[in-house]
Design a protein around this motif. Sequence first.
Motif, PDB file in Angstrom:
ATOM      1  N   LEU A  52       0.870  -1.199   0.009  1.00 37.97           N
ATOM      2  CA  LEU A  52      -0.135   0.105  -0.063  1.00 37.97           C
ATOM      3  C   LEU A  52       0.845   1.074   0.050  1.00 37.97           C
ATOM      4  N   LEU A  53       1.863   1.242   0.889  1.00 40.09           N
ATOM      5  CA  LEU A  53       2.984   2.666   0.931  1.00 40.09           C
ATOM      6  C   LEU A  53       3.552   2.559  -0.767  1.00 40.09           C
ATOM      7  N   ASP A  54       3.802   1.445  -1.383  1.00 39.41           N
ATOM      8  CA  ASP A  54       4.290   1.491  -2.655  1.00 39.41           C
ATOM      9  C   ASP A  54       3.433   2.213  -3.824  1.00 39.41           C
ATOM     10  N   VAL A  55       2.120   1.831  -3.492  1.00 46.66           N
ATOM     11  CA  VAL A  55       0.951   2.293  -4.357  1.00 46.66           C
ATOM     12  C   VAL A  55       1.043   3.961  -4.226  1.00 46.66           C
ATOM     13  N   ALA A  56       0.826   4.256  -2.890  1.00 47.39           N
ATOM     14  CA  ALA A  56       0.602   5.578  -2.466  1.00 47.39           C
ATOM     15  C   ALA A  56       2.247   6.255  -3.300  1.00 47.39           C
ATOM     16  N   ARG A  57       3.204   5.796  -2.777  1.00 47.17           N
ATOM     17  CA  ARG A  57       4.467   6.668  -3.473  1.00 47.17           C
ATOM     18  C   ARG A  57       4.290   6.784  -4.993  1.00 47.17           C
ATOM     19  N   SER A  85      -6.200   6.954  -3.525  1.00 47.68           N
ATOM     20  CA  SER A  85      -5.869   5.815  -4.371  1.00 47.68           C
ATOM     21  C   SER A  85      -5.765   4.686  -3.383  1.00 47.68           C
ATOM     22  N   THR A  86      -5.335   4.834  -2.501  1.00 48.48           N
ATOM     23  CA  THR A  86      -5.046   3.358  -1.481  1.00 48.48           C
ATOM     24  C   THR A  86      -6.694   3.123  -0.918  1.00 48.48           C
ATOM     25  N   ALA A  98      -4.027  -7.631  -6.467  1.00 51.37           N
ATOM     26  CA  ALA A  98      -4.717  -7.178  -7.850  1.00 51.37           C
ATOM     27  C   ALA A  98      -4.927  -5.945  -8.093  1.00 51.37           C
ATOM     28  N   ALA A  99      -5.633  -5.255  -7.211  1.00 58.06           N
ATOM     29  CA  ALA A  99      -5.958  -3.850  -7.222  1.00 58.06           C
ATOM     30  C   ALA A  99      -4.726  -3.065  -7.095  1.00 58.06           C
ATOM     31  N   THR A 155      -1.054   0.786  -9.290  1.00 62.71           N
ATOM     32  CA  THR A 155       0.451   0.644  -9.537  1.00 62.71           C
ATOM     33  C   THR A 155       0.594   1.035 -11.153  1.00 62.71           C
ATOM     34  N   ARG A 156       0.298   0.183 -11.912  1.00 59.15           N
ATOM     35  CA  ARG A 156       0.468   0.217 -13.533  1.00 59.15           C
ATOM     36  C   ARG A 156      -0.054   1.494 -14.169  1.00 59.15           C
TER      37      ARG A 156
END
Length: 95
Positions: free
Chosen positions: A35-40, A54-55, A74-75, A80-81
């Motif tokens: 989740l932190l990677d998505v936020a970044r 987004s998270t 998956a989400a 991220t993509r």
Amino acid sequence: MSASTPLPPEALAEWLVALAAALGLDPADIPVGTLLDVARDVAHNVARPAAPLSTFLVGLAAARNGGTPAAIEAASALATRLALTWPPDQPEVTR
């Protein structure tokens, strides 16, 4: 009012355990790093205010798709993509 200094890692862990318990969730089911990677990625490639939203959407989508670790992954992968391919020339209005 929020603190202006970052929390040490153990304070983040304590907060997540407390919030998870208050929400009736198992902290072991929360992929913090993912989740932190998505936020970044969203903050750096789309817009900073889009990161927490987004998270939230990742969590909502995962919950609607069964709430399993696979649904979360998956989400997160989809978010991220999308963030990593977000065109840098998008007007701010649509960002």
